[in-house]
Design a protein around this motif. Structure first.
Motif: not given
Ligand code: HEC
Length: 225
Positions: A110, A132, A138, A150-151, A153, A159, A198
């Motif tokens: 990440v 990534g 993000h 993007g949202p 995280l 969540k 990915f």
């Protein structure tokens, strides 16, 4: 007198400029619209003919569908369903199924911004160097700078209601599978998204995806602290 002449000359100059600009703006003779084949030809002509790269400029069926619309909102329900179905059908899981991986390994991928490079093609220093580039789009760990395409995280495990108590229940593992599907192929949940596919593109192995999902969801991961 001198001043007037100068002004007149300036005017002449300016009007000449305006005229030449006007000329440029006028359409030249009508040309036939550029075809998809011509675009692909130009794109591929500048690229390697190595088969490991050639497929990258060839559209797959899902991309062909997405390219017909200006946005997901503009897509008819049938097209949306087709992209979801194509994307879901290509998802591969680790041979031992869904399990909790190693969030530290997931974090490495990440955090790594060197996304989309193919190891052993000369671009990468190390065959394990796959990234990534998730932070480009993000916000993830608390206080770490990231993108907003993007949202956010941060606290993503919460969540999905993953807790220390329920994390090995069949229901929780089904939610882990749902997130696995998003990381493996984002289009299986968000058709035509700008999030890279990915697993589908072969950038990550199923085990890589499992480790990333563990990083996002595990109660011990810094994402959920
Ligand atoms: C080029 C930008 C981009 C990159 C890079 C990217 N994402 Fe995304 N991601 C998005 C967008 C945009 C969405 C929202 C989906 C949509 O509506 O299209 C998304 C959605 C998600 C979601 C679903 C969030 C939800 O609402 O439940 C997860 C999880 C996620 N991304 C994780 C990741 C991870 C992990 C990485 C790195 C391995 C990554 N993303 C890389 C753009 C990106």
């Amino acid at each position: 007198m001198k001043k007037v002449a100068l002004t007149a000359m300036t005017l002449l100059f300016l009007s000449g400029m305006a005229q030449s600009q006007q000329k440029k703006a006028q359409p030249q003779k009508k040309e036939a619209p550029v075809t998809q084949e011509e675009v692909i030809k130009v794109l591929t002509s500048g690229l390697s003919t190595d088969p490991r790269f050639v497929w990258k400029v060839q559209q797959d069926e899902a991309q062909r569908i997405c390219s017909q619309y200006t946005s997901r909102e503009a897509m008819p329900a049938q097209a949306v369903q087709k992209v979801i179905q194509l994307s879901q059908s290509g998802i591969r899981y680790p041979q031992w199924g869904i399990f909790w991986g190693d969030w530290r390994e997931g974090k490495k991928i990440v955090d790594n911004p060197r996304g989309g490079r193919f190891a052993s093609y000369g671009f990468s220093d190390s065959p394990t160097d796959r990234g990534g580039n998730c932070y480009a789009c993000h916000l993830i760990e608390k206080g770490a700078p990231g993108g907003t395409m993007g949202p956010n995280l941060y606290q993503y495990g919460k969540k999905w209601n993953i807790t220390k108590e329920n994390m090995n229940s069949p229901e929780a593992l089904e939610r882990v599978r749902a997130v696995y599907n998003i990381i493996y192929n984002a289009w299986s949940a968000f058709p035509c998204s700008s999030m890279p596919r990915f697993g589908h593109n072969g950038a990550f192995s199923p085990e890589d995806v499992m480790n990333i999902v563990t990083f996002l969801l595990h109660p011990d991961s810094p994402v959920n602290k």
